[in-house]
Structures are given as C-alpha cells and as structure tokens.
Scaffold this motif. Sequence first.
Motif, PDB file in Angstrom:
ATOM      1  N   VAL A  43      83.698 -56.511  17.405  1.00 20.52           N
ATOM      2  CA  VAL A  43      82.384 -56.175  16.855  1.00 20.52           C
ATOM      3  C   VAL A  43      82.498 -55.947  15.352  1.00 20.52           C
ATOM      4  CG1 VAL A  43      80.452 -54.560  16.943  1.00 20.52           C
ATOM      5  CG2 VAL A  43      81.657 -55.183  19.047  1.00 20.52           C
ATOM      6  N   GLN A  44      83.550 -55.239  14.942  1.00 22.00           N
ATOM      7  CA  GLN A  44      83.752 -54.999  13.511  1.00 22.00           C
ATOM      8  C   GLN A  44      83.794 -56.305  12.724  1.00 22.00           C
ATOM      9  OE1 GLN A  44      86.823 -52.190  12.271  1.00 22.00           O
ATOM     10  NE2 GLN A  44      86.880 -51.314  14.337  1.00 22.00           N
ATOM     11  N   ASN A  45      84.367 -57.330  13.327  1.00 21.17           N
ATOM     12  CA  ASN A  45      84.505 -58.612  12.640  1.00 21.17           C
ATOM     13  C   ASN A  45      83.162 -59.286  12.381  1.00 21.17           C
ATOM     14  OD1 ASN A  45      87.275 -58.329  12.575  1.00 21.17           O
ATOM     15  ND2 ASN A  45      87.620 -59.543  14.437  1.00 21.17           N
ATOM     16  N   THR A  46      82.115 -58.818  13.052  1.00 22.88           N
ATOM     17  CA  THR A  46      80.791 -59.419  12.825  1.00 22.88           C
ATOM     18  C   THR A  46      80.073 -58.761  11.646  1.00 22.88           C
ATOM     19  OG1 THR A  46      79.572 -57.920  14.331  1.00 22.88           O
ATOM     20  CG2 THR A  46      80.613 -59.882  15.301  1.00 22.88           C
ATOM     21  N   GLU A 101      74.883 -56.886  22.007  1.00 20.68           N
ATOM     22  CA  GLU A 101      75.697 -57.963  22.577  1.00 20.68           C
ATOM     23  C   GLU A 101      76.907 -58.255  21.695  1.00 20.68           C
ATOM     24  OE1 GLU A 101      73.071 -61.224  23.237  1.00 20.68           O
ATOM     25  OE2 GLU A 101      72.029 -60.248  24.912  1.00 20.68           O
ATOM     26  N   ASN A 102      77.602 -57.161  21.313  1.00 22.59           N
ATOM     27  CA  ASN A 102      78.857 -57.247  20.551  1.00 22.59           C
ATOM     28  C   ASN A 102      78.698 -57.887  19.175  1.00 22.59           C
ATOM     29  OD1 ASN A 102      80.414 -56.014  22.567  1.00 22.59           O
ATOM     30  ND2 ASN A 102      80.587 -57.967  23.675  1.00 22.59           N
ATOM     31  N   ARG A 103      77.510 -57.736  18.604  1.00 24.05           N
ATOM     32  CA  ARG A 103      77.258 -58.291  17.273  1.00 24.05           C
ATOM     33  C   ARG A 103      76.467 -57.280  16.456  1.00 24.05           C
ATOM     34  NH1 ARG A 103      72.553 -61.943  16.105  1.00 24.05           N
ATOM     35  NH2 ARG A 103      72.792 -62.701  13.961  1.00 24.05           N
ATOM     36  N   ILE A 104      76.976 -56.975  15.257  1.00 25.82           N
ATOM     37  CA  ILE A 104      76.284 -56.037  14.387  1.00 25.82           C
ATOM     38  C   ILE A 104      75.017 -56.682  13.839  1.00 25.82           C
ATOM     39  CG2 ILE A 104      76.417 -54.828  12.156  1.00 25.82           C
ATOM     40  CD1 ILE A 104      79.360 -54.257  12.820  1.00 25.82           C
ATOM     41  N   VAL A 105      73.907 -55.969  14.019  1.00 27.88           N
ATOM     42  CA  VAL A 105      72.608 -56.499  13.597  1.00 27.88           C
ATOM     43  C   VAL A 105      71.894 -55.560  12.632  1.00 27.88           C
ATOM     44  CG1 VAL A 105      72.315 -57.870  15.689  1.00 27.88           C
ATOM     45  CG2 VAL A 105      71.460 -55.503  15.624  1.00 27.88           C
ATOM     46  N   GLY A 106      72.475 -54.384  12.374  1.00 22.86           N
ATOM     47  CA  GLY A 106      71.857 -53.442  11.450  1.00 22.86           C
ATOM     48  C   GLY A 106      72.883 -52.441  10.978  1.00 22.86           C
ATOM     49  N   ALA A 107      72.656 -51.888   9.788  1.00 22.71           N
ATOM     50  CA  ALA A 107      73.606 -50.908   9.244  1.00 22.71           C
ATOM     51  C   ALA A 107      72.916 -50.032   8.209  1.00 22.71           C
ATOM     52  CB  ALA A 107      74.811 -51.610   8.615  1.00 22.71           C
ATOM     53  N   ILE A 108      73.486 -48.844   8.023  1.00 22.78           N
ATOM     54  CA  ILE A 108      73.036 -47.923   6.988  1.00 22.78           C
ATOM     55  C   ILE A 108      74.256 -47.160   6.467  1.00 22.78           C
ATOM     56  CG2 ILE A 108      72.485 -46.098   8.670  1.00 22.78           C
ATOM     57  CD1 ILE A 108      70.129 -45.322   6.826  1.00 22.78           C
ATOM     58  N   GLY A 109      74.378 -47.080   5.158  1.00 26.30           N
ATOM     59  CA  GLY A 109      75.521 -46.383   4.586  1.00 26.30           C
ATOM     60  C   GLY A 109      75.723 -46.755   3.125  1.00 26.30           C
ATOM     61  N   ALA A 154      69.656 -52.009   6.264  1.00 22.69           N
ATOM     62  CA  ALA A 154      69.085 -53.310   6.603  1.00 22.69           C
ATOM     63  C   ALA A 154      69.256 -53.606   8.089  1.00 22.69           C
ATOM     64  CB  ALA A 154      69.749 -54.423   5.781  1.00 22.69           C
ATOM     65  N   VAL A 155      68.318 -54.360   8.623  1.00 23.36           N
ATOM     66  CA  VAL A 155      68.371 -54.882   9.990  1.00 23.36           C
ATOM     67  C   VAL A 155      68.058 -56.377   9.911  1.00 23.36           C
ATOM     68  CG1 VAL A 155      67.359 -54.802  12.304  1.00 23.36           C
ATOM     69  CG2 VAL A 155      67.654 -52.674  10.993  1.00 23.36           C
ATOM     70  N   LEU A 156      68.825 -57.185  10.638  1.00 24.49           N
ATOM     71  CA  LEU A 156      68.570 -58.622  10.643  1.00 24.49           C
ATOM     72  C   LEU A 156      67.133 -58.912  11.073  1.00 24.49           C
ATOM     73  CD1 LEU A 156      71.824 -60.038  12.300  1.00 24.49           C
ATOM     74  CD2 LEU A 156      71.132 -60.285   9.910  1.00 24.49           C
ATOM     75  N   PRO A 157      66.480 -59.888  10.453  1.00 24.07           N
ATOM     76  CA  PRO A 157      65.086 -60.188  10.807  1.00 24.07           C
ATOM     77  C   PRO A 157      64.871 -60.440  12.297  1.00 24.07           C
ATOM     78  CG  PRO A 157      65.686 -61.345   8.804  1.00 24.07           C
ATOM     79  CD  PRO A 157      66.952 -60.707   9.323  1.00 24.07           C
ATOM     80  N   GLU A 158      65.816 -61.126  12.917  1.00 22.39           N
ATOM     81  CA  GLU A 158      65.637 -61.453  14.336  1.00 22.39           C
ATOM     82  C   GLU A 158      65.822 -60.254  15.258  1.00 22.39           C
ATOM     83  OE1 GLU A 158      69.846 -63.031  13.246  1.00 22.39           O
ATOM     84  OE2 GLU A 158      67.886 -62.749  12.283  1.00 22.39           O
ATOM     85  N   ALA A 159      66.360 -59.150  14.710  1.00 24.32           N
ATOM     86  CA  ALA A 159      66.569 -57.942  15.525  1.00 24.32           C
ATOM     87  C   ALA A 159      65.506 -56.876  15.264  1.00 24.32           C
ATOM     88  CB  ALA A 159      67.960 -57.371  15.254  1.00 24.32           C
ATOM     89  N   ARG A 160      64.548 -57.175  14.418  1.00 26.08           N
ATOM     90  CA  ARG A 160      63.514 -56.199  14.105  1.00 26.08           C
ATOM     91  C   ARG A 160      62.469 -56.131  15.218  1.00 26.08           C
ATOM     92  NH1 ARG A 160      63.072 -58.219   7.789  1.00 26.08           N
ATOM     93  NH2 ARG A 160      65.210 -57.603   7.234  1.00 26.08           N
ATOM     94  N   GLY A 161      61.705 -55.050  15.181  1.00 24.32           N
ATOM     95  CA  GLY A 161      60.663 -54.872  16.191  1.00 24.32           C
ATOM     96  C   GLY A 161      61.154 -54.210  17.459  1.00 24.32           C
TER      97      GLY A 161
END
Length: 288
Positions: free
Chosen positions: A163-166, A200-208, A228-235
């Motif tokens: 997951v970190q690698n994503t 699903e083992n993929r980073i889609v958002g982060a804060i820091g 930020a959050v990826l556009p496809e993961a919003r909502g």
Amino acid sequence: MFFRWDWLRPQLAAPIVPTLGPVHPAALTVGIFEDTLRAADTGGFLPYDKDRRWGGEKDEKVLREAVVHQSEHTLIPTLTRRGRGTVKVFAYGLRDSVVDEAAELAAKLAAAHDVVNARVVRPLGPETTHPRGTRIQLKDFAAGPCHDPGGPVRPVTDWLATVQNTFAPFAEAMAGDGLAFLHTQMQTGQCGPVLAAAIENRIVGAIGPMEVRPDAIGRPQLMPQYFAVLPEARGQGLGRVLWRAAMHWGQAHGAAYQLLQTEVDGPSDRLCQAEGLTSLGFTHTTAA
C-alpha cells in the motif's frame, strides 16, 4: 519602532501578516510586524515561521524601504524571486482606494526589481458580504473533543509495504495540491507523519505532515497540511474522515489551535464551515 500600533491595528481587517500568512488573533501584535522587517535585513526565517520546517532559505521578504505607513492605510510590499518573480503589496486600510494605491506601488516595484508579476493582497473582515478569494479559518482545540473517526486512515508508514508503494503515483497525480512536494519531503525523513486513506490496497487520499510547533507567543499550533483526495474517490466522505483524523491527531499531540486557508466556496471551505470552524476574515489577491 517602525510601525505605530495605534495606526496599524484599526487597519487589520483580517489577521494576516506579510511573509508569514495567517496568525492567531492573540499573536497579532506590533512586534510580529516589526519581526518581518528584521527578517528582511537578515534574509533568514523567523523562529515561528511555518516555512522554516522545510529548511533552506526564506525566499519571500518585505521590501522595507518601500513600506508606506500612514494613519489611514499601510502598504507592505514583499518580493520573491521564485519562478519569474513576484511583488505583492499587502493593502491594509478600510477605504477601497487603498487597492488602487497598492496596485500602483506593486507595478512600480515589479519594474524596479525586474520581476514579472505584481499583485495586491487585500485583507477583508469576516463580516464581508459576497467574499472572494481565500477564507482564514480557526480550529480551536479547546472548544471540544476531536474524536478518532476510524475508517481506512492511518499513517502512511503503518500501511503494508504494497500500500505504501502506491503513495508515489498518488502524490504525482495530486502534484497540483502539493502532494509531490510533500512526497519529496517525506523521503528526506525530516517531516512529521502523513495520514493516508486507502481503498482496495491503494492510497486515494492523504493529509500531512502532522506537526505541532510554537507560534509567535509560544502557543502550540498544528501546522498547515497538504490535503487531497483523488477525484475518482471523492463523494464517499473520505475527505471528512481524513480531516477529522488530522484534528484528532493534533488535539492528542497538544495543539491549541490550527489556522487554515480555504478557497471560498471550494470543497475544503465547505467542509471547514460544516465542521464549525470560526471565520477570521478573507484575503483577496488581484493583479496590479
């Protein structure tokens, strides 16, 4: 002392200081403005400058010799050589005519210093109707508990290696929100933890990064984060979960408050308003 506080204080519609950005209203003193002038002479960071954590040299400085300080308005110009260079004039004053005077000064200084961009930054009070630009918001950790929201959020380093690698492709996709820069800082090992949401083992958002540092009067402040959050993961509510997890971290680590700048009516602005943050005013930036 350069500034007369009895002149400057009534002009401060919003708590924003040149080269430093927003400050807590309790830290808004004549001393903090005087400090920016001293820093211009040395070229270094002030001890409480939020950008000090990134290292290097302070790029933006006050053009001390060009400051205009009068009883009804104060113009404080700054210069940065980053990119093609920018002069910004912070226009403090209650009359709208201060913008025209600031624009004239900004254009003159941009030509004198051979930089391309000339800007006027106008602070506006929280009572401003139909505001544009950036809202300054205060999160007061003494106002109540910040509960752990749970959900698929944890520090990047606590996720499995796969997951970190994503994070790298996520950061590159969200470079416009500063995540590529943040990733570079993370790789140096010199910044605080970054909270990440994964699906699903993929980073889609982060804060820091998550860091608490003393402000100009010694109060512990949760530093601004990239978010930020990826556009496809919003909502799906992930942004709210990430933000609440960050606030939980800040309160748990002793922060007294956090200051945030959000684009008026943007997603982060609406989130912070819904979360009950206090609006301290606005800044509106225009080309000179």
